[in-house]
Design a protein around this motif. Structure first.
Motif, PDB file in Angstrom:
ATOM      1  N   LYS A 102      42.330  49.522  48.812  1.00 44.50           N
ATOM      2  CA  LYS A 102      42.769  48.297  48.120  1.00 44.50           C
ATOM      3  C   LYS A 102      41.856  47.881  46.974  1.00 44.50           C
ATOM      4  O   LYS A 102      41.907  46.733  46.536  1.00 44.50           O
ATOM      5  CB  LYS A 102      42.934  47.142  49.113  1.00 44.50           C
TER       6      LYS A 102
ATOM      7  N   LYS B  63      53.133  41.162  42.029  1.00 47.07           N
ATOM      8  CA  LYS B  63      52.750  42.563  41.818  1.00 47.07           C
ATOM      9  C   LYS B  63      53.476  43.171  40.611  1.00 47.07           C
ATOM     10  O   LYS B  63      52.922  44.025  39.918  1.00 47.07           O
ATOM     11  CB  LYS B  63      53.028  43.380  43.083  1.00 47.07           C
TER      12      LYS B  63
ATOM     13  N   GLN C 254      36.007  37.844  38.622  1.00 45.13           N
ATOM     14  CA  GLN C 254      36.429  38.858  37.645  1.00 45.13           C
ATOM     15  C   GLN C 254      37.709  38.437  36.933  1.00 45.13           C
ATOM     16  O   GLN C 254      37.929  38.792  35.774  1.00 45.13           O
ATOM     17  CB  GLN C 254      36.546  40.256  38.277  1.00 45.13           C
TER      18      GLN C 254
ATOM     19  N   VAL D 201      45.172  39.552  43.410  1.00 43.16           N
ATOM     20  CA  VAL D 201      46.356  39.877  44.196  1.00 43.16           C
ATOM     21  C   VAL D 201      45.937  40.223  45.626  1.00 43.16           C
ATOM     22  O   VAL D 201      45.063  41.080  45.822  1.00 43.16           O
ATOM     23  CB  VAL D 201      47.131  41.061  43.569  1.00 43.16           C
ATOM     24  N   GLU D 202      46.575  39.567  46.587  1.00 44.02           N
ATOM     25  CA  GLU D 202      46.221  39.723  48.002  1.00 44.02           C
ATOM     26  C   GLU D 202      44.703  39.547  48.166  1.00 44.02           C
ATOM     27  O   GLU D 202      44.099  38.722  47.484  1.00 44.02           O
ATOM     28  CB  GLU D 202      46.700  41.073  48.540  1.00 44.02           C
TER      29      GLU D 202
ATOM     30  N   ILE E 238      30.222  45.014  38.831  1.00 43.30           N
ATOM     31  CA  ILE E 238      31.686  44.993  38.842  1.00 43.30           C
ATOM     32  C   ILE E 238      32.203  44.177  37.653  1.00 43.30           C
ATOM     33  O   ILE E 238      33.139  44.596  36.956  1.00 43.30           O
ATOM     34  CB  ILE E 238      32.210  44.422  40.181  1.00 43.30           C
TER      35      ILE E 238
ATOM     36  N   PHE F 248      34.527  45.607  34.507  1.00 37.46           N
ATOM     37  CA  PHE F 248      35.812  45.076  34.055  1.00 37.46           C
ATOM     38  C   PHE F 248      35.690  44.397  32.686  1.00 37.46           C
ATOM     39  O   PHE F 248      36.628  44.436  31.899  1.00 37.46           O
ATOM     40  CB  PHE F 248      36.389  44.124  35.104  1.00 37.46           C
TER      41      PHE F 248
ATOM     42  N   LEU G 193      51.446  46.242  39.329  1.00 38.92           N
ATOM     43  CA  LEU G 193      51.187  46.993  40.563  1.00 38.92           C
ATOM     44  C   LEU G 193      52.484  47.565  41.126  1.00 38.92           C
ATOM     45  O   LEU G 193      52.464  48.530  41.884  1.00 38.92           O
ATOM     46  CB  LEU G 193      50.524  46.084  41.602  1.00 38.92           C
TER      47      LEU G 193
ATOM     48  N   ARG H  42      47.133  53.443  33.322  1.00 38.73           N
ATOM     49  CA  ARG H  42      46.754  54.240  34.510  1.00 38.73           C
ATOM     50  C   ARG H  42      46.239  55.633  34.127  1.00 38.73           C
ATOM     51  O   ARG H  42      45.321  56.143  34.764  1.00 38.73           O
ATOM     52  CB  ARG H  42      47.972  54.397  35.438  1.00 38.73           C
TER      53      ARG H  42
ATOM     54  N   PRO I 198      41.742  41.720  47.474  1.00 38.89           N
ATOM     55  CA  PRO I 198      41.271  43.027  46.988  1.00 38.89           C
ATOM     56  C   PRO I 198      39.913  43.389  47.567  1.00 38.89           C
ATOM     57  O   PRO I 198      39.125  42.514  47.918  1.00 38.89           O
ATOM     58  CB  PRO I 198      41.183  42.821  45.474  1.00 38.89           C
ATOM     59  N   GLN I 199      39.688  44.684  47.656  1.00 40.99           N
ATOM     60  CA  GLN I 199      38.371  45.164  48.105  1.00 40.99           C
ATOM     61  C   GLN I 199      37.527  45.486  46.881  1.00 40.99           C
ATOM     62  O   GLN I 199      38.063  45.770  45.805  1.00 40.99           O
ATOM     63  CB  GLN I 199      38.530  46.406  48.979  1.00 40.99           C
ATOM     64  N   LEU I 200      36.227  45.425  47.048  1.00 43.44           N
ATOM     65  CA  LEU I 200      35.318  45.716  45.944  1.00 43.44           C
ATOM     66  C   LEU I 200      34.719  47.107  46.144  1.00 43.44           C
ATOM     67  O   LEU I 200      34.778  47.656  47.246  1.00 43.44           O
ATOM     68  CB  LEU I 200      34.199  44.670  45.914  1.00 43.44           C
ATOM     69  N   TYR I 201      34.148  47.640  45.077  1.00 41.62           N
ATOM     70  CA  TYR I 201      33.472  48.936  45.200  1.00 41.62           C
ATOM     71  C   TYR I 201      32.121  48.699  45.890  1.00 41.62           C
ATOM     72  O   TYR I 201      31.258  48.019  45.330  1.00 41.62           O
ATOM     73  CB  TYR I 201      33.280  49.562  43.820  1.00 41.62           C
TER      74      TYR I 201
ATOM     75  N   THR J 179      51.719  41.924  37.541  1.00 41.42           N
ATOM     76  CA  THR J 179      50.390  42.513  37.332  1.00 41.42           C
ATOM     77  C   THR J 179      50.427  44.043  37.291  1.00 41.42           C
ATOM     78  O   THR J 179      49.396  44.703  37.449  1.00 41.42           O
ATOM     79  CB  THR J 179      49.416  42.054  38.438  1.00 41.42           C
TER      80      THR J 179
END
Lengths: 311, 274
Positions: free
Chosen positions: B89, A48, A148, A83-84, A97, A101, A53, B101, A86-89, A51
């Motif tokens: 997330k 993290k 992605q 990372v972990e 998507i 990006f 985060l 950001r 991730p959820q998508l939109y 990246t």
């Protein structure tokens, strides 16, 4: 040549908990590194920070020689990361998507279109390329996330537990994908709980525990210096005397009876010592039915370095 | 190399707008605008009171609810704009990209502002058309009122983004937005004016009074007077106060809320960890 990933005295504190303690790591370009450690060892924290985060409490982190803390935009330009999980939109499709990006990364629209088709094919998501991601399973989301990360053909790929959430077929496919990427000169930094997966895929292994680096070496080197374990099953029940005889053989560190006719033997050394031991065991008069390695070299080194109470 | 911040901001805005277009919130806001408009146009003739023949009075009457619409827009399009990236997330996918950001926050803010301005503009358009059709002319200062309303919208949206940046759950952010602008600040405005007799000039909801006050000719001024009231043979002296923000003061207060809200949301989001 500049190392692809460097951490210098990297520290991260969460309240009283010290997640990383002066982590120093230098990963040369073009290698695939497995990043191992028990839960809470600092694997995800490291990833993290790399990246952008998380912000480190102290120390520095560089990607292709660029400070990721002070200059995240430039440092992450040639990085793909998952990372972990991730959820998508949910309102967007995988193609959208990837277009989103891709545009953020400055790719040309034609390149985005071509690469999107390629990477979705690579992660076996072509059939769902134009479906909205709202109803996707965790595995499908993970595949799109990997797509992605590959879209802009980055020089560094950072993967945090990339096979989590995937079914067995998906795990095998992702492993194969990583092996293919290795051949294309990516620097891959991959955390995993699956030791066999790391041994199968990675060139080098970094083991971290309690926020500190325990070892960083090639899988081959670790295999030669490692102690190894073998499982021995005899035709008849093994007596206490026979057990003591095995214990007394050269290179044998410990013998544990796991069943009436089965022993788990820990020996110093690798394949050559295992072969020698088999001959010596036979010479004691013990009739061996099965003689198999118990665990991989990485497992052995991991178990030796990481104390038992931690996993 | 990644594109400039400005280009990236445009990309973020475009995809945020696409998400709004695909989501239900925009549709709900459009329906609400239609419902408020229809109620304002249907109820007066239904109860027999008819429409006000003066276009200015009619227009300011129609726009009475525009403050509610502004807060609803901020709640719908701003309250979870940042927090959702952390909570859902999706930020795990977005933040490791080569993008600063502050670019993400500003891109999102612009998208939120565009859809909110669209909703408010639609309501003003309904009001203006209704005024022309019913009373034959547009009320003077309708365009100024619209501009002040947009300023108010940006101020509210910036504060909403600040709430969205500080909370871990979008529920808290949405509830706080709702309560702050529908309850807390209006109560302060009312208690300040009518009970404590101080001018709540610092409140953005008080400052938003310029949106409707601009229709009054001349522009209303503060008024504090004492009146004597006799009740059960006891005469009491009461102070009655009516405060109005001046246009300059109202805009200045809204601007301060906008700047502080936006800067705080940028700084907090930049420092926020996932």
């Amino acid at each position: 040549m500049t190392d692809a990933i460097v951490t210098e005295n990297l520290r991260k504190q969460f309240g009283q908990f010290e997640a990383l303690k002066d982590l120093n790591l230098a990963i040369e370009p073009g290698v695939c590194v497995g990043y191992l450690g028990p839960n809470g060892a600092g694997k995800t924290t490291t990833i993290k920070i790399l990246t952008s985060l998380l912000r480190p409490t102290g120390g520095k982190a560089f990607l292709n020689g660029i400070d990721v803390v002070h200059n995240p935009k430039e440092a992450l330009a040639s990085v793909g990361a998952v990372v972990e999980t991730p959820q998508l939109y949910p309102q967007l499709t995988p193609m959208e998507i990837l277009a989103y990006f891709g545009q953020l990364r400055g790719l040309d629209s034609n390149v985005i279109r071509e690469r999107s088709v390629e990477v979705l094919e690579e992660v076996k998501m072509s059939d769902s390329a134009n479906k909205r991601t709202g109803e996707f399973s965790t595995g499908m989301k993970q595949r799109v996330a990997i797509a992605q990360a590959l879209l802009h053909d980055p020089s560094i790929l950072i993967l945090d537990e990339p096979t989590v959430g995937l079914d067995p077929r998906g795990m095998i496919e992702v492993r194969e994908l990583i092996k293919q990427l290795k051949e294309r000169d990516f620097t891959i930094f991959m955390s995993s709980h699956l030791l066999n997966e790391v041994q199968e895929v990675c060139d080098k292994v970094a083991i971290v525990d309690k926020g500190a680096l325990l070892v960083y070496d090639t899988v081959a080197n670790l295999s030669t210096v490692s102690e190894s374990r073998v499982s021995l099953t005899a035709v008849e029940p093994i007596t206490a005397e026979q057990c003591s005889s095995v214990q007394a053989l050269p290179n044998v560190r410990s013998v544990k009876r796991v069943a009436t006719s089965e022993l788990l033997i820990t020996i110093e050394g690798g394949l050559r010592e295992q072969s020698d031991l088999l001959d010596q065991v036979k010479s004691t008069g013990l009739r061996v039915a099965f003689y198999t390695p118990a665990g991989s070299a990485i497992e052995d080194i991991y178990l030796r370095l990481v104390p038992e109470e931690e996993y | 190399m990644p594109p400039s911040d400005l280009r990236q901001m445009a990309v973020v805005t475009r995809y945020e707008l696409l998400k709004y277009l695909r989501g239900k919130r925009l549709l709900i806001i459009i329906v609400l605008v239609a419902v408020i408009g229809v109620l304002n146009l249907v109820v007066p003739p239904t109860i027999g009171s008819g429409y006000d023949p003066d276009p200015t009075t009619f227009t300011s009457g129609m726009l009475n609810e525009v403050g509610i619409l502004v807060v609803l827009c901020a709640t719908f399009f701003g309250a979870d704009a940042i927090v959702s990236e952390f909570e859902q997330k999706t930020g795990l996918l977005l933040f490791p990209n080569a993008v600063n950001r502050h670019v993400l926050v500003l891109g999102k803010f612009i998208a939120s502002a565009i859809v909110s301005v669209g909703a408010v503009a639609l309501y003003y358009a309904i009001t203006a058309v209704a005024a022309v059709v019913i009373d034959g002319s547009l009320a003077a200062n309708t365009s100024l009122s619209f501009l002040y309303c947009l300023a108010y919208l940006f101020g509210i949206l910036a504060i909403t983004y600040f709430f969205s940046a500080i909370f871990r759950s979008s529920v808290y952010s949405i509830v706080l937005t709702f309560f702050t602008f529908f309850l807390i600040l209006p109560i302060i405005d009312r208690v300040g004016s009518s009970i404590a007799h101080f001018k709540p000039w610092f409140s953005i909801t008080f400052a938003s009074g310029i949106v409707l006050d601009i229709f009054q000719q001349p522009y209303p001024l503060d008024m504090v007077r004492t009146v004597e009231r006799t009740f059960r043979n006891t005469t009491r002296t009461l102070t009655v106060a009516q405060y109005h923000p001046s246009v300059a003061q109202g805009l200045a207060v809204i601007f301060v809320y906008f700047i502080i809200g936006l800067i705080l949301s940028l700084v907090i989001t930049k420092r926020r960890e996932m």
